[in-house]
Design a protein around this motif. Structure first.
Motif, short mmCIF file in Angstrom:
data_model
loop_
_atom_site.label_atom_id
_atom_site.label_comp_id
_atom_site.label_asym_id
_atom_site.label_seq_id
_atom_site.Cartn_x
_atom_site.Cartn_y
_atom_site.Cartn_z
N PHE A 124 0.84 -1.07 0.32
CA PHE A 124 -0.05 -0.19 0.04
C PHE A 124 0.95 1.06 -0.24
N ALA A 125 -0.02 2.45 -0.29
CA ALA A 125 0.65 3.14 -0.34
C ALA A 125 -0.06 4.75 -0.08
N SER A 126 -0.09 6.03 0.20
CA SER A 126 -0.29 7.05 0.49
C SER A 126 0.57 8.02 -0.47
N ILE A 127 -1.19 9.37 0.20
CA ILE A 127 -0.66 10.96 -0.73
C ILE A 127 -0.92 11.56 0.44
N TRP A 128 0.14 11.82 1.12
CA TRP A 128 0.63 13.31 2.37
C TRP A 128 -0.65 13.95 2.55
N ASN A 129 -0.93 14.40 1.16
CA ASN A 129 -1.92 15.95 0.96
C ASN A 129 -3.40 15.37 1.01
N GLY A 130 -3.68 16.14 2.02
CA GLY A 130 -5.55 15.63 2.26
C GLY A 130 -6.12 17.06 0.98
N SER A 131 -7.35 16.48 1.66
CA SER A 131 -8.72 17.63 0.27
C SER A 131 -8.97 18.70 1.66
N GLU A 132 -9.62 18.04 2.29
CA GLU A 132 -10.20 18.58 3.75
C GLU A 132 -8.98 20.66 4.16
N TYR A 133 -8.03 20.47 3.58
CA TYR A 133 -7.17 21.92 3.82
C TYR A 133 -7.05 22.36 2.69
N GLU A 134 -6.69 24.17 3.23
CA GLU A 134 -6.00 24.34 2.17
C GLU A 134 -4.31 24.94 1.99
N TYR A 135 -3.69 24.82 1.24
CA TYR A 135 -1.92 24.80 1.40
C TYR A 135 -1.76 26.18 0.79
N GLY A 136 -0.67 26.22 1.17
CA GLY A 136 0.31 27.40 0.51
C GLY A 136 1.02 26.99 -0.51
N GLN A 137 1.45 28.01 -1.52
CA GLN A 137 1.70 27.98 -2.93
C GLN A 137 3.07 27.14 -2.73
N ALA A 138 3.70 26.68 -1.78
CA ALA A 138 5.21 25.85 -2.41
C ALA A 138 4.83 23.49 -1.94
N THR A 139 3.26 23.88 -1.83
CA THR A 139 3.21 22.34 -1.22
C THR A 139 3.70 21.61 -2.00
N PRO A 140 5.02 20.70 -2.20
CA PRO A 140 4.30 19.70 -2.95
C PRO A 140 3.83 18.19 -2.81
N ILE A 141 3.48 18.08 -3.36
CA ILE A 141 2.44 16.63 -4.56
C ILE A 141 3.93 15.44 -3.00
N MET A 142 2.83 14.06 -2.00
CA MET A 142 3.89 14.23 -1.43
C MET A 142 3.52 12.24 -1.57
N LEU A 143 4.01 11.61 -2.52
CA LEU A 143 3.54 10.20 -2.71
C LEU A 143 4.51 9.39 -1.04
N ASP A 144 4.02 8.27 -0.55
CA ASP A 144 5.11 6.94 -0.43
C ASP A 144 4.82 6.30 -0.18
N PHE A 145 5.70 4.88 -0.29
CA PHE A 145 5.99 3.63 0.12
C PHE A 145 6.54 3.22 1.43
N PRO A 146 5.98 2.21 2.33
CA PRO A 146 6.27 2.20 3.78
C PRO A 146 7.98 1.75 3.79
#
Length: 397
Positions: free
Chosen positions: A125-147
């Protein structure tokens, strides 16, 4: 005589084709090859319908399981394959019919039939760090993590990247960067434009990841960027912290940075988390032996803390150093500010806002925090296994 008369009655210009008075349909000049090959078995459920076309373009792809409804999907922008919108079913036979037309709009259709593999036992399983419930700042990277215990082999990383789809509105081409075999970050060339909405799909469900490991499921997420561009600039030279909004100065505040024995890092950092109240405990660090002993081994209640690095540099309230703020550096690497200023900047920033620290003489270590924007665009692209994106396009293209 009867036969001859019958022939004469047809007319001198008549043509007889397959026993019918009709012309055969013209052949398309388009040459079409599709994959996987017909008869393929044990295909991963992440299989795409590969397309090679000469002297034409693809107009339709229909992928359908035996006795089922057509699968939704779309062509890649480069036209090399058609990607299903979700993983295929295990142990299922599919038929793909691909249609292309030539310059005269004459179609040709090619079919292929294949069967998918059984569900594998070793799924990751992998996960995306960013959520949909929050407004992020302009320098937010999209982050994907494996275990942490898993690392995607280098020979598989290009394949994984090709299954990571990012669409932004407004469009901003970007790229992925592998900080390690289990952590990737995605960013555009510049900061996200205010108000950007980002749709992310990590289409790794059933995908071979290397070493006999397969992705467990696809992951999708919608990420929202704030409509206001905010940033923080911290200068060691002036001992001041400046809050910026849409390129304009909002507030300037005195600060104290790290002393000579524990200097602050210089670089483009990103607000990682915000803690209105927390406890700093250094007693487990080397040399402290689990006890409070001297100024470097302590347990202290902290307010208005904003994490900038994994190694423990924050912006935070430091009432004990107010007399030093704006004058000299006395911290253990953090950005010290007064209680009032720390609360103000805490309420001003969001996770994902850039914090640019200059003049300390010590560079931010690679990967210590969200360091995507501490790299130049050229350096960032070096961490990708794919060709660089076309960043010359505009919204009008």
């Amino acid at each position: 005589m009867l036969v001859a008369g019958g022939l004469a009655a047809c007319g001198a210009d008549a043509k007889l084709v397959d026993g019918k008075g009709e012309e055969p349909p013209p052949e398309s000049a388009a040459q079409l090859t599709v994959s996987p090959e017909t008869g393929t078995e044990e295909a991963p459920v992440s299989t795409e319908i590969g397309v090679e076309v000469e002297a034409g373009e693809v107009t339709e792809v229909v992928l359908q399981p035996e006795g089922g409804e057509p699968v939704e999907g779309e062509l890649r922008p480069d036209g090399t394959s058609w990607v299903p919108s979700s993983p295929l079913e295990y142990e299922t036979t599919y038929t793909a019919a691909v249609t292309a037309v030539d310059a005269d709009e004459i179609p040709v259709t090619t079919e292929t039939t294949f069967t998918t593999m059984a569900s594998p036992g070793n799924q990751m399983f992998a996960s995306i760090w960013n959520g949909s419930e929050y407004e992020y700042g302009q320098a937010t990277p999209i982050m994907l993590d494996f275990p942490r215990e898993f690392s995607v082999p280098e020979e598989e990383r290009a394949n994984v990247e090709r299954r990571l789809f990012v669409k932004s509105d407004p469009p901003q081409p970007g790229a992925w960067h592998w900080f390690s075999g289990n952590h990737l970050e995605y960013r555009p060339q510049e900061y996200w434009q205010p108000g950007t909405v980002i749709e992310v799909r990590a289409a790794i469900g059933g995908m071979p990841l290397g070493g006999g490991v397969y992705g467990e499921a696809d992951i999708t997420q919608t990420v929202h960027i704030s409509g206001t561009a905010r940033s923080v600039e911290v200068s060691n030279e002036t001992k001041q912290m400046v809050a910026m909004e849409n390129g304009e100065v909002v507030k300037t505040m005195p600060i104290s940075l790290g002393k000579d024995s524990s200097p602050s890092y210089s670089g483009t950092m990103i607000v990682m988390e915000k803690l209105a109240e927390t406890v700093f405990d250094t007693t487990n660090e080397p040399g402290c032996n689990g006890e409070e002993d001297g100024e470097d081994c302590y347990i202290t209640d902290i307010q208005w803390a904003q994490r900038l690095t994994w190694s423990g540099q924050f912006i935070h309230s430091a009432p004990w150093s107010v007399g030093d703020q704006g004058v000299r550096n006395v911290s253990h690497g953090c950005v010290n500010a007064s209680p009032a200023d720390s609360e103000w900047i805490f309420n001003f920033t969001r996770v994902g806002d850039p914090v640019i620290v200059t003049g300390t003489g010590v560079e931010l270590p690679y990967g210590d925090g969200f360091t995507a924007y501490d790299l130049s665009w050229e350096e960032f692209l070096e961490g990708s296994y794919l060709e660089p994106p076309d960043t010359t396009q505009t919204d009008d293209d």
